[in-house]
Enzyme design. Structure first.
Site, short mmCIF file in Angstrom:
data_model
loop_
_atom_site.label_atom_id
_atom_site.label_comp_id
_atom_site.label_asym_id
_atom_site.label_seq_id
_atom_site.Cartn_x
_atom_site.Cartn_y
_atom_site.Cartn_z
N ARG A 1 -14.21 8.97 52.10
CA ARG A 1 -12.88 8.95 52.72
C ARG A 1 -11.80 8.96 51.64
O ARG A 1 -12.07 8.68 50.47
CB ARG A 1 -12.72 7.73 53.63
CG ARG A 1 -12.46 6.44 52.89
CD ARG A 1 -12.26 5.28 53.86
NE ARG A 1 -11.86 4.07 53.14
CZ ARG A 1 -11.91 2.85 53.64
NH1 ARG A 1 -12.36 2.66 54.87
NH2 ARG A 1 -11.51 1.81 52.93
N GLY B 1 0.76 -1.24 0.00
CA GLY B 1 0.00 0.00 0.00
C GLY B 1 0.79 1.29 0.00
O GLY B 1 1.63 1.56 -0.87
N ASN C 1 -2.48 7.19 58.35
CA ASN C 1 -3.58 8.05 58.77
C ASN C 1 -3.18 9.52 58.60
O ASN C 1 -2.09 9.91 59.01
CB ASN C 1 -3.91 7.79 60.24
CG ASN C 1 -4.58 6.45 60.47
OD1 ASN C 1 -5.51 6.10 59.76
ND2 ASN C 1 -4.12 5.71 61.46
N HIS D 1 -2.46 4.57 50.88
CA HIS D 1 -1.46 3.69 51.47
C HIS D 1 -0.22 3.59 50.61
O HIS D 1 -0.23 3.99 49.46
CB HIS D 1 -2.05 2.29 51.69
CG HIS D 1 -3.11 2.27 52.76
ND1 HIS D 1 -4.46 2.29 52.47
CD2 HIS D 1 -3.00 2.29 54.11
CE1 HIS D 1 -5.15 2.28 53.61
NE2 HIS D 1 -4.29 2.29 54.61
N LYS E 1 7.89 15.96 50.33
CA LYS E 1 9.07 15.23 50.77
C LYS E 1 8.64 13.78 51.02
O LYS E 1 7.72 13.52 51.78
CB LYS E 1 9.63 15.85 52.06
CG LYS E 1 11.02 15.39 52.45
CD LYS E 1 12.07 15.93 51.49
CE LYS E 1 13.48 15.70 52.01
NZ LYS E 1 13.80 16.54 53.18
N HIS E 2 9.31 12.86 50.34
CA HIS E 2 8.99 11.43 50.47
C HIS E 2 7.50 11.16 50.23
O HIS E 2 6.85 10.45 50.98
CB HIS E 2 9.43 10.90 51.83
CG HIS E 2 10.90 10.99 52.07
ND1 HIS E 2 11.82 10.49 51.18
CD2 HIS E 2 11.61 11.54 53.07
CE1 HIS E 2 13.04 10.73 51.62
NE2 HIS E 2 12.95 11.37 52.76
N TYR F 1 19.47 4.05 39.82
CA TYR F 1 19.10 3.00 40.77
C TYR F 1 17.67 3.26 41.22
O TYR F 1 17.05 4.26 40.81
CB TYR F 1 20.05 2.95 41.97
CG TYR F 1 20.28 4.27 42.66
CD1 TYR F 1 19.38 4.76 43.60
CD2 TYR F 1 21.41 5.03 42.38
CE1 TYR F 1 19.59 5.96 44.25
CE2 TYR F 1 21.63 6.25 43.01
CZ TYR F 1 20.72 6.70 43.94
OH TYR F 1 20.93 7.91 44.57
#
Length: 552
Positions: free
Chosen positions: A548, A60, A446, A552, A303-304, A242
């Site tokens: 809620r 084609g 939490n 996590h 942060k984190h 890493y």
């Protein structure tokens, strides 16, 4: 059981099929089939192959493009004896094509069949598929998406990949130069190791393609949990130095969704992003996108993967300063996300401390010039904010499987709130409550978030007890009050958000003791009545969201 690999002094050795060990034989490329949707680099590749005396077969539009460039091309229809038909749906699904791709050149039976039926060997297959993913991404209708599901391409790719002992298969435009370099280095031949790598890349491409199709159909059918299997795929964006730690290898893959963020951002300066940088930058930008830039500037410092400061302001500079003043200690070495293009004044302020990454929808030339003096500071721009209301999936690996869920795009507005205490929040308190709620959605559970005047003043994240989160956030606010020379912590008179319900009054009382005057939480505890009674006794205003935001 491991598979045998071919070896021997000749690729036609009958003993090669039964020998384990590395394949060292070179195999010449004499005949190539090219059929591509993306024509980028096609003419250059075709010319380079023709100069090596490689016979070109094509279909084609690909054949037309090659002919228009002055190259001699044989149509696949000439080889098969059948014209392309059914709007191009049927053109390569034929023994003359698949026999040429699948025939084992060291198998006497296969060679005899090729000779008997006039099947010519195909040594190189160059295919990129119909643009299904792009068709879906532009919002095309169901029928158009179906028409862009490639059939012949994946079939040929799989055939050539299976027969990588003899056949080269190229599915990425980026590999054209690699192929030509291999041919140049080996006098028109390719090595077995090279063909193996091409085959692996090809199988990954068809797997990703089928993944895109299957997930699109699942969405089209509103299949929340498709029966039997769910597939995921990504395209390598970069290998990383890493992972979370230096002993872990890592890489960054994109999913093709085009969502504004770290995966699609332009990096203007600084060393490459690390695994942790990417994770934290994503968290920061997704959080700051909660705040509409049309309603004012906003800044989030992460942060984190947890916010250590979030604020709105009349300017970006004001927002950054207020976010920074929530937790100056944690902000050091953090990620800054902005909901408006970075300006010079804000850029100058940010350079006052060490910052890993700044991500924003854009940046002025003056701001970029200021950052240029900070070589280790990465600046990313995205041109847009992600749509926090958009759907999608999040995936997490666990031992032996994957957890898949809808993206948390839950939204709570003023009309969704239910006042459950005797005292109702004021208009100003309601604004701070909703601000705190948006931030809490992005804090690890939490989560407890104190907010005052459109800025976080204390954040408690990731604790096993909600009481501890309330205490930690309050303690951070006390320390910042000392650092800022304030007479009292900014939690006095603040609004507080909890990502999930208070199971007992104790967490609520810790917030009240820290000075909070109003509360936003989902509700739904068996002891809601006790918690509401405790709030009334403490003189707090409290609203329930009915939703809620566990994270996590």
């Amino acid at each position: 059981m491991p598979c045998a690999t071919r070896t021997g002094t000749s690729p036609f050795s009958t003993d090669a099929k039964r020998t384990f060990g590395p394949m060292t034989d070179l195999h010449p490329v004499r005949r190539a089939l090219l059929s591509v949707s993306d024509k980028t680099g096609l003419i250059e590749l075709g010319k380079a192959l023709a100069e090596r005396g490689v016979e070109l077969l094509s279909t084609g539009g690909t054949a037309k493009a090659l002919r228009d460039a002055g190259l001699e091309v044989k149509d696949v229809s000439e080889v098969t004896g059948f014209p392309e038909m059914m709007d191009g749906r049927v053109k390569t699904l034929h023994p003359m094509v698949h026999g040429g791709l699948l025939a084992l050149r060291d198998n006497d039976t296969h060679v005899a069949a090729m000779n008997e039926h006039g099947i010519g060997a195909i040594d190189l297959l160059v295919v990129n598929l119909y643009p299904f993913e792009a068709t879906v991404a532009k919002g095309a209708g169901y029928d158009e998406c179906v028409e862009n599901i490639d059939i012949g391409g994946p079939a040929m790719i799989r055939a050539a990949s299976k027969n990588h002992a003899f056949v080269n298969v190229v599915v990425d435009v980026q590999d054209y130069d690699t192929l030509l370099a291999e041919l140049a280095a080996n006098d028109g031949q390719t090595s077995y190791a090279f063909r193996q790598k091409l085959a692996q890349t090809a199988y990954a491409r068809t797997a990703a393609y089928d993944t895109a199709v299957s997930n699109w159909m699942a969405d089209a059918l509103a299949a929340e949990a498709p029966r039997r299997r769910r597939a995921f795929a990504g395209e390598l964006k970069q290998t990383l130095r890493y992972g979370e730690n230096s002993h872990q290898t890592a890489a960054f893959y994109t999913d093709g969704s085009g969502r504004p963020g770290v995966a699609t951002a332009v990096q203007h300066q600084g060393k490459e992003l690390s695994y942790n940088n990417i994770n934290d930058t994503d968290a920061a930008f997704e959080l700051v996108a909660e705040f509409d830039p049309a309603e004012g500037a906003a800044c989030a410092i992460i942060k984190h993967a947890n916010p250590c400061g979030v604020a709105r302001g009349t300017t970006l500079l004001d927002a950054y300063k207020a976010a920074f003043d929530c937790d100056r200690t944690s902000a050091f070495g953090g990620i800054v996300a902005l909901n408006q293009p970075l300006d010079a004044e804000t850029a100058q302020e940010i350079t006052g401390i060490f910052t890993e990454v700044v991500i924003a929808p854009g940046a002025s030339d003056e701001a970029r010039a200021i950052f240029a003096a900070k070589k280790n500071l990465r600046l990313l721009t995205t041109e847009a904010l992600p749509d926090v209301s958009a759907g999608g999936k999040t995936v997490r690996q666990v031992a032996g499987g994957l957890l898949v869920q809808d993206k948390d795009n839950g939204f709570v507005g003023m009309d969704d709130l239910k006042v459950v205490t005797q005292k109702a929040p004021t208009e100003d308190q309601m604004r701070d409550l909703l601000f705190a709620w948006k931030v809490a959605k992005h804090v690890k559970s939490n989560a407890i978030v104190y907010v005052k005047d459109g800025a976080t003043v204390g954040v408690g994240a990731g604790q096993m007890s909600r009481v501890d989160s309330a205490l930690i956030a309050a303690k951070k606010a006390e320390r910042m009050a000392d650092a800022l020379g304030l007479q009292q912590p900014l939690t006095i008179g603040s609004a507080v958000a909890s990502d999930a319900f208070f199971p007992f009054p104790d967490g609520l009382m810790e917030a009240a003791q820290a000075g909070a005057t109003c509360v936003i939480q989902p509700g739904g505890s068996m002891r809601d009545d006790e918690v509401i009674a405790a709030a009334d006794e403490a003189g707090l205003a409290m609203v329930f969201t009915g939703m809620r935001h566990f994270r996590h």
